[in-house]
Design a protein around this motif. Structure first.
Motif, PDB file in Angstrom:
ATOM      1  N   ARG A   1     -28.414  40.041  10.820  1.00 31.17           N
ATOM      2  CA  ARG A   1     -29.134  39.749   9.573  1.00 31.17           C
ATOM      3  C   ARG A   1     -28.171  39.257   8.493  1.00 31.17           C
ATOM      4  N   ALA A   2     -27.024  39.917   8.351  1.00 31.81           N
ATOM      5  CA  ALA A   2     -26.043  39.529   7.331  1.00 31.81           C
ATOM      6  C   ALA A   2     -25.516  38.125   7.578  1.00 31.81           C
ATOM      7  N   VAL A   3     -25.192  37.815   8.836  1.00 32.10           N
ATOM      8  CA  VAL A   3     -24.673  36.492   9.180  1.00 32.10           C
ATOM      9  C   VAL A   3     -25.732  35.417   8.917  1.00 32.10           C
ATOM     10  N   ASN A   4     -26.972  35.692   9.300  1.00 34.10           N
ATOM     11  CA  ASN A   4     -28.057  34.727   9.076  1.00 34.10           C
ATOM     12  C   ASN A   4     -28.346  34.522   7.595  1.00 34.10           C
ATOM     13  N   LEU A   5     -28.351  35.603   6.821  1.00 28.67           N
ATOM     14  CA  LEU A   5     -28.600  35.462   5.380  1.00 28.67           C
ATOM     15  C   LEU A   5     -27.495  34.639   4.715  1.00 28.67           C
ATOM     16  N   SER A   6     -26.265  34.879   5.116  1.00 28.33           N
ATOM     17  CA  SER A   6     -25.174  34.103   4.552  1.00 28.33           C
ATOM     18  C   SER A   6     -25.353  32.624   4.875  1.00 28.33           C
ATOM     19  N   ALA A   7     -25.603  32.322   6.147  1.00 32.72           N
ATOM     20  CA  ALA A   7     -25.715  30.926   6.590  1.00 32.72           C
ATOM     21  C   ALA A   7     -26.907  30.207   5.988  1.00 32.72           C
ATOM     22  N   ASP A   8     -28.032  30.915   5.867  1.00 32.25           N
ATOM     23  CA  ASP A   8     -29.283  30.261   5.477  1.00 32.25           C
ATOM     24  C   ASP A   8     -29.630  30.374   3.993  1.00 32.25           C
ATOM     25  N   LYS A   9     -28.998  31.318   3.286  1.00 34.66           N
ATOM     26  CA  LYS A   9     -29.465  31.577   1.924  1.00 34.66           C
ATOM     27  C   LYS A   9     -28.361  31.698   0.877  1.00 34.66           C
ATOM     28  N   TYR A  10     -27.235  32.320   1.201  1.00 32.93           N
ATOM     29  CA  TYR A  10     -26.280  32.692   0.164  1.00 32.93           C
ATOM     30  C   TYR A  10     -24.985  31.895   0.100  1.00 32.93           C
ATOM     31  N   CYS A  11     -24.451  31.448   1.219  1.00 35.32           N
ATOM     32  CA  CYS A  11     -23.134  30.799   1.200  1.00 35.32           C
ATOM     33  C   CYS A  11     -23.259  29.368   0.682  1.00 35.32           C
ATOM     34  N   SER A  12     -22.786  29.150  -0.518  1.00 41.77           N
ATOM     35  CA  SER A  12     -22.877  27.832  -1.155  1.00 41.77           C
ATOM     36  C   SER A  12     -22.154  26.759  -0.357  1.00 41.77           C
ATOM     37  N   VAL A  13     -21.015  27.102   0.211  1.00 39.14           N
ATOM     38  CA  VAL A  13     -20.241  26.127   0.974  1.00 39.14           C
ATOM     39  C   VAL A  13     -21.021  25.700   2.223  1.00 39.14           C
ATOM     40  N   ALA A  14     -21.584  26.667   2.941  1.00 38.35           N
ATOM     41  CA  ALA A  14     -22.368  26.343   4.136  1.00 38.35           C
ATOM     42  C   ALA A  14     -23.580  25.501   3.778  1.00 38.35           C
ATOM     43  N   LEU A  15     -24.246  25.862   2.706  1.00 41.14           N
ATOM     44  CA  LEU A  15     -25.447  25.120   2.313  1.00 41.14           C
ATOM     45  C   LEU A  15     -25.118  23.681   1.933  1.00 41.14           C
ATOM     46  N   MET A  16     -23.946  23.452   1.326  1.00 41.84           N
ATOM     47  CA  MET A  16     -23.542  22.075   1.002  1.00 41.84           C
ATOM     48  C   MET A  16     -23.213  21.283   2.259  1.00 41.84           C
ATOM     49  N   LEU A  17     -22.568  21.929   3.223  1.00 40.41           N
ATOM     50  CA  LEU A  17     -22.155  21.237   4.445  1.00 40.41           C
ATOM     51  C   LEU A  17     -23.307  20.987   5.408  1.00 40.41           C
ATOM     52  N   ASN A  18     -24.359  21.800   5.338  1.00 43.81           N
ATOM     53  CA  ASN A  18     -25.460  21.727   6.302  1.00 43.81           C
ATOM     54  C   ASN A  18     -26.095  20.353   6.443  1.00 43.81           C
TER      55      ASN A  18
ATOM     56  N   VAL B   1     -11.365  23.155   3.593  1.00 42.25           N
ATOM     57  CA  VAL B   1     -12.826  23.252   3.696  1.00 42.25           C
ATOM     58  C   VAL B   1     -13.207  24.375   4.664  1.00 42.25           C
ATOM     59  N   LEU B   2     -12.540  24.432   5.824  1.00 45.12           N
ATOM     60  CA  LEU B   2     -12.816  25.501   6.785  1.00 45.12           C
ATOM     61  C   LEU B   2     -12.530  26.870   6.180  1.00 45.12           C
ATOM     62  N   ILE B   3     -11.385  27.003   5.519  1.00 38.87           N
ATOM     63  CA  ILE B   3     -11.016  28.275   4.906  1.00 38.87           C
ATOM     64  C   ILE B   3     -12.031  28.659   3.830  1.00 38.87           C
ATOM     65  N   SER B   4     -12.477  27.691   3.036  1.00 34.35           N
ATOM     66  CA  SER B   4     -13.473  27.964   1.999  1.00 34.35           C
ATOM     67  C   SER B   4     -14.795  28.424   2.596  1.00 34.35           C
ATOM     68  N   LEU B   5     -15.211  27.789   3.681  1.00 32.74           N
ATOM     69  CA  LEU B   5     -16.436  28.213   4.356  1.00 32.74           C
ATOM     70  C   LEU B   5     -16.286  29.637   4.878  1.00 32.74           C
ATOM     71  N   GLY B   6     -15.165  29.932   5.503  1.00 33.82           N
ATOM     72  CA  GLY B   6     -14.925  31.280   6.015  1.00 33.82           C
ATOM     73  C   GLY B   6     -14.883  32.317   4.911  1.00 33.82           C
ATOM     74  N   GLY B   7     -14.249  31.977   3.799  1.00 34.62           N
ATOM     75  CA  GLY B   7     -14.173  32.909   2.676  1.00 34.62           C
ATOM     76  C   GLY B   7     -15.530  33.170   2.061  1.00 34.62           C
ATOM     77  N   CYS B   8     -16.266  32.109   1.821  1.00 31.30           N
ATOM     78  CA  CYS B   8     -17.593  32.221   1.205  1.00 31.30           C
ATOM     79  C   CYS B   8     -18.529  33.058   2.076  1.00 31.30           C
ATOM     80  N   SER B   9     -18.564  32.764   3.358  1.00 32.39           N
ATOM     81  CA  SER B   9     -19.474  33.480   4.242  1.00 32.39           C
ATOM     82  C   SER B   9     -19.034  34.919   4.466  1.00 32.39           C
ATOM     83  N   SER B  10     -17.728  35.170   4.512  1.00 32.77           N
ATOM     84  CA  SER B  10     -17.235  36.538   4.692  1.00 32.77           C
ATOM     85  C   SER B  10     -17.597  37.425   3.507  1.00 32.77           C
ATOM     86  N   VAL B  11     -17.496  36.879   2.298  1.00 27.25           N
ATOM     87  CA  VAL B  11     -17.894  37.637   1.106  1.00 27.25           C
ATOM     88  C   VAL B  11     -19.341  38.090   1.243  1.00 27.25           C
ATOM     89  N   ASP B  12     -20.202  37.178   1.658  1.00 29.24           N
ATOM     90  CA  ASP B  12     -21.621  37.515   1.832  1.00 29.24           C
ATOM     91  C   ASP B  12     -21.825  38.582   2.893  1.00 29.24           C
TER      92      ASP B  12
END
Length: 134
Positions: free
Chosen positions: A103-120, A40-51
């Motif tokens: 801006r990139a980190v915030n957009l990933s966390a708040d809008k684009y990273c599906s894994v983060a949005l599910m975990l939130n 799960v941690l690796i998936s979150l890191g991968g998803c957010s890094s892509v963004d």
């Protein structure tokens, strides 16, 4: 999207994605392979890094590297869900503007990273970053 997980014996399992890629998981605290929660941690890191990389490239930032260091704490009860996860993005490049990374980190966390949005809904996810110039 589909996947299959097959028991290999002991506490090892092999997951196979619809695209045919495999990943071994070890339920025994990750002794032989990542545990499912490490996955799960690796998936979150991968998803957010892509963004983050994509957004920084579109902003024409001269990045030469990106990695994210993740740390999570879990509750002391069963199930041992993540309580908090912190992501620290380390961006390498020349003349990389902090405002673009933020801006990139915030957009990933708040809008684009599906894994983060599910975990939130259950996990307090925080993030920060540092920029390293060559």
């Amino acid at each position: 999207m589909k996947a299959q997980v097959k028991w290999l014996g002991e506490e090892l399992f092999m997951g196979t994605s619809e695209s045919g890629h495999t990943m071994v998981l070890d339920a025994n605290s990750g002794n032989l392979a990542p545990s499912p929660m490490e996955g799960v941690l690796i998936s979150l890191g991968g998803c957010s890094s892509v963004d983050v990389v994509s957004i920084l490239q579109k902003a024409r930032q001269n990045i030469t590297g990106c990695h994210v260091e993740l740390s999570g704490t879990r509750v002391d009860s069963v199930p041992a869900l993540f309580e908090t996860i912190h992501l620290r993005f380390v961006i390498k490049g020349t003349d990389v503007a902090a405002k673009h990374v933020e801006r990139a980190v915030n957009l990933s966390a708040d809008k684009y990273c599906s894994v983060a949005l599910m975990l939130n809904a259950k996990v307090n996810i925080t993030h920060d970053f540092k920029i390293i110039a060559p």
